[in-house]
Structures are given as C-alpha cells and as structure tokens.
Design an enzyme around this catalytic site. Sequence first.
Site, PDB file in Angstrom:
ATOM      1  N   CYS A 187       1.231  20.804  54.936  1.00 27.40           N
ATOM      2  CA  CYS A 187       0.041  20.430  55.710  1.00 27.40           C
ATOM      3  C   CYS A 187      -1.070  21.481  55.713  1.00 27.40           C
ATOM      4  CB  CYS A 187       0.436  20.078  57.144  1.00 27.40           C
ATOM      5  SG  CYS A 187       2.086  19.410  57.351  1.00 27.40           S
ATOM      6  N   ARG A 223      13.102  25.511  53.634  1.00 31.96           N
ATOM      7  CA  ARG A 223      13.364  25.697  55.061  1.00 31.96           C
ATOM      8  C   ARG A 223      14.766  26.260  55.244  1.00 31.96           C
ATOM      9  NH1 ARG A 223      11.181  19.867  57.475  1.00 31.96           N
ATOM     10  NH2 ARG A 223       9.062  20.026  56.613  1.00 31.96           N
ATOM     11  N   GLN A 250       8.981  16.985  48.911  1.00 36.78           N
ATOM     12  CA  GLN A 250       8.554  15.835  49.708  1.00 36.78           C
ATOM     13  C   GLN A 250       7.563  14.972  48.934  1.00 36.78           C
ATOM     14  OE1 GLN A 250       6.969  18.157  53.041  1.00 36.78           O
ATOM     15  NE2 GLN A 250       8.431  17.123  54.367  1.00 36.78           N
ATOM     16  N   HIS A 296      -1.472  13.372  53.092  1.00 37.20           N
ATOM     17  CA  HIS A 296      -2.300  13.551  54.281  1.00 37.20           C
ATOM     18  C   HIS A 296      -3.601  12.787  54.082  1.00 37.20           C
ATOM     19  CE1 HIS A 296       0.479  16.992  54.542  1.00 37.20           C
ATOM     20  NE2 HIS A 296       0.425  16.704  55.825  1.00 37.20           N
ATOM     21  N   LYS A 316       3.319   9.101  66.916  1.00 33.91           N
ATOM     22  CA  LYS A 316       3.809   8.970  65.542  1.00 33.91           C
ATOM     23  C   LYS A 316       4.664   7.725  65.400  1.00 33.91           C
ATOM     24  CE  LYS A 316       8.039  11.720  66.118  1.00 33.91           C
ATOM     25  NZ  LYS A 316       8.909  12.745  65.503  1.00 33.91           N
TER      26      LYS A 316
END
Length: 648
Positions: free
Chosen positions: A344, A373, A391, A395, A475
């Site tokens: 992001c 991560r 991923q 966006h 969301k």
Amino acid sequence: MAQISLTFPDGSARDFDAGVTPADVAASISTSLAKKAISAHVDGAHFDLQWPIEADASIAINTMKDEAPALELIRHDLAHIMARAVQAIWPDVKVTIGPVIENGWYYDFDREEAFTPEDLGAIEKKMKEIINLRDAVRTEVWDRDRAVQHYKVNGEPYKVELIDAIPGDEPLRMYWHGDWQDLCRGPHLQHTGQVPADAFKLMSVAGAYWRGDSNRPMLQRIYGVAFQNREKLKDYLTFLEEAEKRDHRRLGREMDLFHMQEEAPGQVFWHPNGWTIYTTLQDYMRRKQRAAGYQEVNTPQVVDRSLWEKSGHWDKYQDHMFIVEVDEEHAREKAINALKPMNCPCHVQVYNQGLKSYRDLPLRMAEFGSCSRYEPSGALHGIMRVRGFTQDDGHIFCREDQIEAECASFIDYLASVYTDLGFENFEIRFATRPEKRVGSDESWDHVEGALEAAIKATGHDYVLEPGDGAFYGPKLDFYLTDAIGRVWQCGTFQVDPNLPERLDATYIGEDGAKHRPYMLHRACLGSFERFIGILIENSSGRLPFWLAPRQVVVASIISDADDYVLETVEKLKATGIRAEADIRNEKINYKVREHSVSKVPVILAVGKKEVEDTTVTVRRLGEKQTSVQSLADVVAGVAADATPPDLK
C-alpha cells in the site's frame, strides 16, 4: 431476603430470592426441565447451574438440545475427565490448563516420559470408566491463600502460578469431578455421566511451552475432539480423513509441485510443475485485471524505515517486519530498511508522481507484489501460511462519490474470477464502524451506505459484522467454501481515507483546490501461495485442465510405438498443450498408475493398433472407462479444454 426479578426468553418475569441458582429456577418451572437442564445463560453469560444469581437479569435454561452451550460443556468436562484419567494412571504427572478449542479441547501435562499412541488408548479407556461412574460435579469459591496452600500441599506448582496471574477481583472457582479437583472458571455439567461416552476421541500429542514461553518448561499437550453423539463424531473423523487425502503438502509431493526446507522457513521452493500452476494463474489474473481497467506496477521489496514511519506501519506492524540494516558509505549510522509486508505505501508513492486531476480518477493500480511477513514458526503451514508470498494486490484512488461504483465493479470482477476457478458461490461479510474510529459520522454513513448499495446492486447478500471495520473505514471480506465444507477468507475490499492523508496524496478538484482521494484496498485471491493451496485441496489435485501443470502424457504400450508417441507429443505441443512422452520400458498399467497418482488429467496410450489406425486410447483422470479416438479429434479436443476461461 432481597428479591430479584428474572426475565425469561418468552418475555415473562418472576421474582426469586437473591442467590437463587439456575438449578433452582429450572426446578421451579418443571421437574422435567430440572432433569434436562445443563447450564443457563444469565444476561448473556454462561452460568453453571450451581452459581448464585444476585441481581435482576434475563435467564435462559440450556439443555443438551442447545448445541453451542452443550458442546462447550461436554468438551470442557472432557478436558477435566482426561486430566483426571491421566493422574489416575500416572499419579506423578503435573497438570496445567485444559481449554475448549474448535471441535474439542486440549490439556497440557508435565511428564518426563513421552505419551505414546498406546498411552492415548489407555487414557481413553480410563475416561470412559470415569464417565460411567456418574460422579457428581460440584464447585466452591475459595480465597487465594487457601487455594495456593492447597496446590502447594498437593505438589501442583503450575496451578499456584495460574492463581498469581488471575486478577484479584475474579473469584477462584474450585471444581470437583468426583474426588478429582481442578482450578477452573467453569461452567461444567452436573455429573460425569452427562458426557456422551461414545462421542469423543483423543487425537494426538504435541509439545507446548508453558505459557507459550520458549524459556519455560516443555509440556505435552494432548488433543481431543468431542461432539453430541457418535454419528457427529464419525462424520468429523470422516471429514478429517478426506482433508488428509486432500492435504496440499501431501499432494505437492505426489505432483512434484514444491518443497519447503529448514534453511528458508516459511519460503516456498517452487518446482517446474508448481511454477507452471503459479505462472498460468498469474497470467490469467493479469489478463482479468487489464480487462477491468487496472494498470500494473511493480514496487521495491526493500524500503527505508522512514516510509514505514510515515505510513504508521513502523509503530503498529514492526513485530511482523523483517528489518535490514545496511552500512551506507560515508553515513554515520546504519541505514535501517524493511522488507515490505504490504504494498500500500509504495502504491501511494507511484500515485504521488505527477499532479492528479479529478478527471484522472478513479485510478486503478495493481501489482503482483512480493511481500515478507514474520510469522511464528509454529504458525507456518505448508504454502497456506508462509513468510514470503505474492499478493494479487490492487489499490483504487477515487473520489468519495465513486466508491459505490468501484465497489460494485470489484464485486463483479471477483465473482467472475471465483466462478472461473471453480467457486460458484461466496459469502460477503460487511464489517462496519468500530467504537474507536476517525472521521465524521456523516462520512461513515456515506461510505457504509455506498458499500451496502454496491452489494445490493450486484445481487448478493451479506453478513453484517458490526464494529469489526478498521479505525479509518469499513471493509468487505469474501469467503469461499471448498468441496468438503471448509471456509476460506480470500478477497477483501477496504475503504481507507487514512493512508492518503498520512502520505500526502492529493488531486485537483473541479474547484481548482487540492483534495484527498480515498484509497480502496482490494485483493481477489489474497496470496498466490495460499490460494494455490486452496485450489489443490478443493480439487484433490485434479486441477482444471487449463491449470494442470502436466496436461497430457502419451505413453507407449510397445517400443515399436515410440516414434508415433513422439510425433503425437509434438502435435500437442504445437497447439500449446503441456504434453510429454513416456516411452520407458515399463508395462502400461505401471505407467498409468504412476501418472494417475501425479494427477495427470489425460493419458494417451499407444500400441500397434493405434499406430496403424492413427488413433490413441484415451484415459481421463478419475474415469475407469477408456475410449479409442482419432488423433486429430483428441488434439482438437484437449486444445479447446486447455483454453483459459477468460479466452473462450
């Protein structure tokens, strides 16, 4: 004595003496209910039948027909019964904790010798003996000093430590199952005989550090599962057998897709077959995203901490980030960077290059972003839970009035992808404003209304999850159900006005002034690694033909057919089929069995007659019957099957 008023589910109310127990309340209603009662819900809290009620409250009496409370009690009692059985067989074993978990329970024990499968059988047998005793279960509230002294005298140091960790205003409940005692919050059933003796099973033993601390003693954790009756236990065990057959780690070995190794924990070593699935799926997603108006970008994997500080991730997410320190030339201090855990902030950097006008919005940006991560080693699970993943991230930068249309467009896009990949139905969960949040109520009203309208416009239902949104926006999460009923959260759509604010993203509005865009975070698959694992397990490795890494094997029955086999493979490859030849000097049944285990969708067998007639014998995975077809028809047929769904 003081009176209290208890309100029942039908709306009626009655007065009782303060200190009345749910057992007393059940008995006041009917003798039948008193016999069937197992617990109560008092103002929504799960109460033991023996606990006193001291104030006005709503009350509902539970029986074994109430599945959720019944299962909680059965599983909780079985944890105690198992601990009692262990100490009955091995009196020197120390007990710790035994909570209820999904489908069952576990209990941690301190024992020098390792529990064996034979030990589990002995424990099960002793548990059934205890259940058949129908020993009464009773509870008392003790003060701390008395409880600590009790456990010190009985040589249970873990219980002493647990008492020290319990808040001072919380009662210490001591439970007895017959003459065996444990410290427990409760509630519990009223006697051991209420536990169904044929509806539980001990499953496994695993190591577990006391209090999850690797510096503390290693304990042995015994897991069990339990249900309300034997049939449900049998169904669950059948489900586990089916899940084991579908395990992507097992199929990954059989199909030679990938492997993991200690030198790279949580990282995937993709083999040619697995990478073929990966790249084929990625190519499909790239075409779908382009068709949906996304511009693909690629951003750095290692980014200076300053960006993560601006975005807020350094403070809130640092424990999950891999930190990289570099001795920069001529610098006084080491440069501190991090492998990106998400894409992001980097996408905002791309957006911020050049002035944006309201006419440029919505701007849809996508990346197959490689992220890292930190996940605890105990949480890693094949390719489903990893430390390095990619991923299908996207966006959308837009105005507030564009949110509804963008959300509806994404839901339609996601639905078409899921349908193409074999998931006709999905569930939408709509998470709304939390108690602690930023932004005005008017803005939240508008954005939540936009998401709800978008869902309805696409003809879908949703499950409301009040208060589960992020502090900056609501969301949608999208859940898939696989072939054996497991639910997987994959897609997401999240409204975010916060990150553009933190990273100073703007656009010039119709009024000539600067405005903040909304940032819509969206993903369809989630991570490629996890989604491929889901695809493998959902299909038992029998992937759709266009995704199968090895689509066709042409196998010779006799060596005289070898040239024809090689010619056939070349014809298939010329049409884009992933085809290979098997001209080994092995029997055809051996070849068929081997390639079937590897989940090859189509095996073409070739012998003398096939060579003479320019035919092949076709065997499709999962089908017992074979058919003889002309080579031209087979080549045309498999070429059509191999066409990705978006290109048909």
